[in-house]
Design an enzyme around this catalytic site. Structure first.
Site, PDB file in Angstrom:
ATOM      1  N   THR A 156       0.831  -1.201   0.000  1.00 50.98           N
ATOM      2  CA  THR A 156       0.000   0.000   0.000  1.00 50.98           C
ATOM      3  C   THR A 156       0.868   1.255   0.000  1.00 50.98           C
ATOM      4  O   THR A 156       0.629   2.195  -0.779  1.00 50.98           O
ATOM      5  CB  THR A 156      -0.925   0.006   1.243  1.00 50.98           C
ATOM      6  OG1 THR A 156      -1.751  -1.162   1.186  1.00 50.98           O
ATOM      7  CG2 THR A 156      -1.788   1.249   1.289  1.00 50.98           C
ATOM      8  N   GLN A 197       1.214  -9.114  -6.504  1.00 50.99           N
ATOM      9  CA  GLN A 197       0.729 -10.489  -6.693  1.00 50.99           C
ATOM     10  C   GLN A 197       1.610 -11.298  -7.636  1.00 50.99           C
ATOM     11  O   GLN A 197       1.584 -12.525  -7.617  1.00 50.99           O
ATOM     12  CB  GLN A 197      -0.711 -10.472  -7.247  1.00 50.99           C
ATOM     13  CG  GLN A 197      -1.744  -9.937  -6.278  1.00 50.99           C
ATOM     14  CD  GLN A 197      -2.037 -10.880  -5.123  1.00 50.99           C
ATOM     15  OE1 GLN A 197      -1.744 -12.074  -5.170  1.00 50.99           O
ATOM     16  NE2 GLN A 197      -2.622 -10.352  -4.066  1.00 50.99           N
ATOM     17  N   SER A 245       5.397  -6.451  -2.033  1.00 55.96           N
ATOM     18  CA  SER A 245       4.996  -6.581  -0.628  1.00 55.96           C
ATOM     19  C   SER A 245       5.508  -7.893  -0.053  1.00 55.96           C
ATOM     20  O   SER A 245       5.516  -8.913  -0.748  1.00 55.96           O
ATOM     21  CB  SER A 245       3.467  -6.521  -0.524  1.00 55.96           C
ATOM     22  OG  SER A 245       3.060  -6.868   0.787  1.00 55.96           O
ATOM     23  N   GLY A 246       5.906  -7.890   1.213  1.00 53.87           N
ATOM     24  CA  GLY A 246       6.461  -9.087   1.835  1.00 53.87           C
ATOM     25  C   GLY A 246       5.452 -10.185   2.121  1.00 53.87           C
ATOM     26  O   GLY A 246       5.705 -11.357   1.862  1.00 53.87           O
ATOM     27  N   HIS A 247       4.289  -9.799   2.639  1.00 48.63           N
ATOM     28  CA  HIS A 247       3.400 -10.847   3.178  1.00 48.63           C
ATOM     29  C   HIS A 247       2.604 -11.585   2.114  1.00 48.63           C
ATOM     30  O   HIS A 247       1.883 -12.535   2.436  1.00 48.63           O
ATOM     31  CB  HIS A 247       2.478 -10.265   4.264  1.00 48.63           C
ATOM     32  CG  HIS A 247       1.364  -9.408   3.768  1.00 48.63           C
ATOM     33  ND1 HIS A 247       0.065  -9.863   3.687  1.00 48.63           N
ATOM     34  CD2 HIS A 247       1.335  -8.134   3.332  1.00 48.63           C
ATOM     35  CE1 HIS A 247      -0.714  -8.880   3.234  1.00 48.63           C
ATOM     36  NE2 HIS A 247       0.032  -7.829   3.014  1.00 48.63           N
ATOM     37  N   THR A 254      13.790   5.221  10.754  1.00 47.77           N
ATOM     38  CA  THR A 254      14.738   4.145  11.061  1.00 47.77           C
ATOM     39  C   THR A 254      14.282   2.840  10.410  1.00 47.77           C
ATOM     40  O   THR A 254      13.127   2.440  10.584  1.00 47.77           O
ATOM     41  CB  THR A 254      14.858   3.970  12.588  1.00 47.77           C
ATOM     42  OG1 THR A 254      15.274   5.216  13.140  1.00 47.77           O
ATOM     43  CG2 THR A 254      15.857   2.884  12.947  1.00 47.77           C
ATOM     44  N   CYS A 297     -10.450  -6.081   0.678  1.00 50.52           N
ATOM     45  CA  CYS A 297     -10.988  -5.410   1.858  1.00 50.52           C
ATOM     46  C   CYS A 297     -12.507  -5.379   1.836  1.00 50.52           C
ATOM     47  O   CYS A 297     -13.128  -4.419   2.286  1.00 50.52           O
ATOM     48  CB  CYS A 297     -10.446  -3.993   1.993  1.00 50.52           C
ATOM     49  SG  CYS A 297      -8.678  -3.869   1.785  1.00 50.52           S
TER      50      CYS A 297
END
Ligand code: PLP
Length: 385
Positions: free
Chosen positions: A73, A180, A200-202, A238, A326
């Site tokens: 996002t 994706q 995206s990682g997840h 950071t 969502c």
């Protein structure tokens, strides 16, 4: 421990053990702040930059062209807003598609309220954007073209490379949301002719809350946040070294295993779609038959409510999605399926099965065992009303 069958890998994936192991030291003794000069900081800096190099190598980019973010996002927001804000005075028009993820669509809608002109291109019945429509929509003041590489609801792949030929000839930056696509199809920023790319990682068996944005050298870009010099000042704050290490490891594994994984997914999906075609009347298969991610099956069941199906399947220990991002708890019809020409009623009767590493043939067989009866029962109940 939840023991249900999970078919919602487009929503999120479980972190792989190898990824957890790679991250573990950074929660404990490797806690340094990568901005510090002492050895704690230097260790974190080295590990961070090694991870950046790993990610860059996988997508064929330069080392300095990767910015770590908090996820897909944020990467989409940074790409769209960052480029438009850098050029707003001379160029204030965006070309995108009507089937983008909300992270792009709602960013464009927000910018529209701020005076940016946006064209939301249509798609055909397979969900594909025609590159000629991109060409026709481009104006002298076009600042950015943003089209996703693979759609999260139906899996359809877009002709990004062809679109990139058009944008490149006109000197317009091209952004692609590849969240994706990673780990399922080859992703190389030069082959794709893209200037910005979101990851995206997840969605690739890595941690949540981490992602990255590729920004080709020379692309106009203005940051959204202000702070220190982290991430070239494009994204200060950071660095989340543990999550960055996890993202790099997840990408490395996904890239190394891509071909075998894609073949496995394709095999399981074919079994699922063939079985449903045989056992359930009036089912419509959404998305391009070939130009599609191998793990997504999006299926509309006539005179059904997808959300009801989702609940009933969940009660039978099978987790699926209605596809619309969502959408839980919202009555909204999928903007992707309606853009592909489905009636709102048919779109509402759709389910997305997104397969992943956790699934096997037994899981598919379980769906084929229970789904026909569920749909038959619900349809008969409707008919009696
Ligand atoms: C999940 C997803 C996103 C958002 O990524 P997050 O890391 O969850 O913020 C963006 N685009 C697509 C296509 C997605 O599937």
């Amino acid at each position: 421990m939840i023991t249900a069958i999970y078919f919602d890998h487009s929503a999120t994936t479980p972190i792989r053990r190898e990824v957890i192991d790679a991250m573990d030291p950074y929660f404990a003794h490797r806690f340094g702040n990568a901005s510090n000069i002492h050895r704690f900081g230097q260790q974190a800096r080295k590990d961070l930059e090694d991870a950046r190099k790993q990610v860059a190598d996988i997508i064929g980019s330069g080392f300095g062209e990767i910015i770590f973010t908090s996820g897909g996002t944020e990467s989409d927001n940074l790409a769209v807003q960052g480029v438009v804000r850098a050029r707003k005075r001379e160029k204030n028009h965006i070309v995108t598609s009507s089937i983008e993820h909300p992270a792009v669509l709602n960013t464009c809608r927000f910018l529209e309220q701020q005076g940016t002109a946006v064209d939301y291109l249509p798609v055909d019945t397979d969900g594909v954007v025609d590159p000629r429509t991109v060409e026709a929509a481009i104006r002298p003041d076009t600042a950015l073209v943003s089209i996703m590489l693979a759609n999260n609801e139906v899996g359809t792949l877009q002709p990004i490379r062809e679109i990139g030929v058009i944008t490149r000839a006109r000197g317009i930056p091209l952004h692609a949301d590849a969240v994706q696509a990673m780990g399922k199809i080859p992703v190389n920023v030069d082959d794709l002719n893209v200037d910005l790319l979101s990851i995206s990682g997840h969605k690739i068996y890595g941690p949540k809350g981490i992602g990255c944005l590729y920004i080709r050298k020379g692309t106009p870009f203005a940051p959204l946040f202000f702070g220190g010099h982290h991430e070239r000042g494009y994204r200060p704050g950071t660095e989340n070294v543990a999550a960055i290490i996890g993202l790099a490891r997840a990408l490395e594994l996904a890239d190394a295993e891509r071909e075998g994984f894609a073949a496995d997914m394709h095999h399981l999906r074919t079994m699922l779609e063939t079985g449903i075609r045989e056992k359930i009347p009036a089912a419509r298969f959404n998305g391009h038959t070939e130009k599609r991610l191998p793990n997504i099956a999006n299926i509309s069941f006539q005179s059904m409510d997808g959300e009801t199906l989702l609940y009933v399947l969940d009660s039978r220990n099978i987790a699926v999605s209605t596809g619309a991002a969502c959408a839980s708890g919202s009555a909204d019809v999928s903007h992707v399926l309606t853009a592909m020409g489905l009636s709102p009623a048919l779109a509402r009767g759709s389910l997305r099965f997104s397969l992943g590493r956790l699934n096997d043939e037994n899981d598919i067989q379980q769906v084929l065992n229970v789904l026909p009866g569920i749909i038959d029962g619900l349809r008969q109940g409707e008919a009696k009303k």
